[in-house]
Design an enzyme around this catalytic site. Sequence first.
Site, PDB file in Angstrom:
ATOM      1  N   ASN A   9       0.722  -1.201  -0.096  1.00 56.46           N
ATOM      2  CA  ASN A   9      -0.048  -0.064   0.051  1.00 56.46           C
ATOM      3  C   ASN A   9       0.930   1.160   0.154  1.00 56.46           C
ATOM      4  O   ASN A   9       1.482   1.464   1.132  1.00 56.46           O
ATOM      5  CB  ASN A   9      -0.927  -0.131   1.241  1.00 56.46           C
ATOM      6  N   LYS A  11       0.127   4.310  -0.426  1.00 56.24           N
ATOM      7  CA  LYS A  11      -0.895   5.476   0.025  1.00 56.24           C
ATOM      8  C   LYS A  11      -0.462   6.623  -0.919  1.00 56.24           C
ATOM      9  O   LYS A  11      -0.436   6.411  -1.979  1.00 56.24           O
ATOM     10  CB  LYS A  11      -0.281   5.825   1.536  1.00 56.24           C
ATOM     11  N   HIS A  96      -9.570   1.159   4.771  1.00 57.23           N
ATOM     12  CA  HIS A  96      -8.601   1.420   5.485  1.00 57.23           C
ATOM     13  C   HIS A  96      -8.762   2.373   6.713  1.00 57.23           C
ATOM     14  O   HIS A  96      -9.495   3.249   6.628  1.00 57.23           O
ATOM     15  CB  HIS A  96      -7.416   2.005   4.534  1.00 57.23           C
ATOM     16  N   GLU A  98      -7.268   4.722   7.805  1.00 58.64           N
ATOM     17  CA  GLU A  98      -6.973   6.208   7.395  1.00 58.64           C
ATOM     18  C   GLU A  98      -8.157   6.606   6.887  1.00 58.64           C
ATOM     19  O   GLU A  98      -8.486   7.837   7.020  1.00 58.64           O
ATOM     20  CB  GLU A  98      -5.800   6.156   6.688  1.00 58.64           C
ATOM     21  N   GLU A 168      -5.757  -5.140  10.687  1.00 60.03           N
ATOM     22  CA  GLU A 168      -4.802  -4.111  10.895  1.00 60.03           C
ATOM     23  C   GLU A 168      -5.009  -3.279  12.086  1.00 60.03           C
ATOM     24  O   GLU A 168      -5.952  -2.256  12.153  1.00 60.03           O
ATOM     25  CB  GLU A 168      -4.818  -2.998   9.753  1.00 60.03           C
ATOM     26  N   GLY A 174       1.957   2.398  10.767  1.00 63.86           N
ATOM     27  CA  GLY A 174       2.895   3.549  10.623  1.00 63.86           C
ATOM     28  C   GLY A 174       3.722   3.915  11.966  1.00 63.86           C
ATOM     29  O   GLY A 174       4.175   5.053  11.937  1.00 63.86           O
ATOM     30  N   SER A 214       3.019  -1.934  10.492  1.00 63.79           N
ATOM     31  CA  SER A 214       4.628  -2.164  10.483  1.00 63.79           C
ATOM     32  C   SER A 214       5.196  -3.561  10.148  1.00 63.79           C
ATOM     33  O   SER A 214       6.280  -3.886  10.969  1.00 63.79           O
ATOM     34  CB  SER A 214       4.797  -1.802  12.015  1.00 63.79           C
TER      35      SER A 214
END
Length: 256
Positions: A9, A11, A96, A98, A168, A174, A214
């Site tokens: 991904n 991003k 996701h 985010e 996730e 991250g 991560s």
Amino acid sequence: MRKKIIAANWKMNMTNGEAEAFFEKFLQELGEDRKVEVVIVPPFTALAKAGELLRDVQNVNLGAQNMHWEKSGAFTGEISASLLRELYVHYVVLGHSERRTLFGETDAIVNRKVHAAHANSLTPIVCIGETLAERDAGKVEEVLATQVKGSLDGLTAEQLEETVIAYEPVWAIGTGRTATPEQAQEAHAFIRGRLAAGWNAEVAAKVRIQYGGSVKPSNAGELMAQPDIDGALVGGASLDARGFAEIIQATRALLE
Ligand code: PEP
């Protein structure tokens, strides 16, 4: 039985030039072994270039990071499944964290998108996972059960089989903080149990569940060795061609 699937991904990163440089190095590092399925999920602007560079490469597929549920129309700034199909996209990442936290996506919105993906022969990669506050409050199973039900509601068993789930934990995305293999396995087994309860055990055993948060070359092997972890959704570490190839190699090594 379940083919491992490792996705990158990217991003909001990677120009077309950077993508080209990535593939030159990555495909060399990857070699000819195709035991692990690879998905590259570039920003929309690099999809066409990536599609061109991957046209003759087997088992390295293209994914998009999001899409709208409608076919077409007055939705400024959005993209539809059929427009993505035109760019040889096979997968689409939906829900996701985010998108959920920064752009207000709910399970109901994710669910509409999941149905639209299936209606257009795109395979959704549906992201779910708890926040740190939810984990600390002992609510992991409650949150995952709600997200599984809400995001996947109304899918047939056949559609579910063609759906990838990415577990996730939000606190691991991250942050450099990874779930331990035991924590991840526990969550994956729970998710698979919810699929068995909501659909049936046979289809639940076929659904691929990726871990994301991560993942890097140094921790990929022990995570991917867990019985219910069927791959990874990799953010930061996927921007480095060699590092991403090493994650795939660590996964491959488990299959030898
Ligand atoms: C992600 O964005 O899906 C992700 C897992 O990111 P990272 O690998 O950087 O934690």
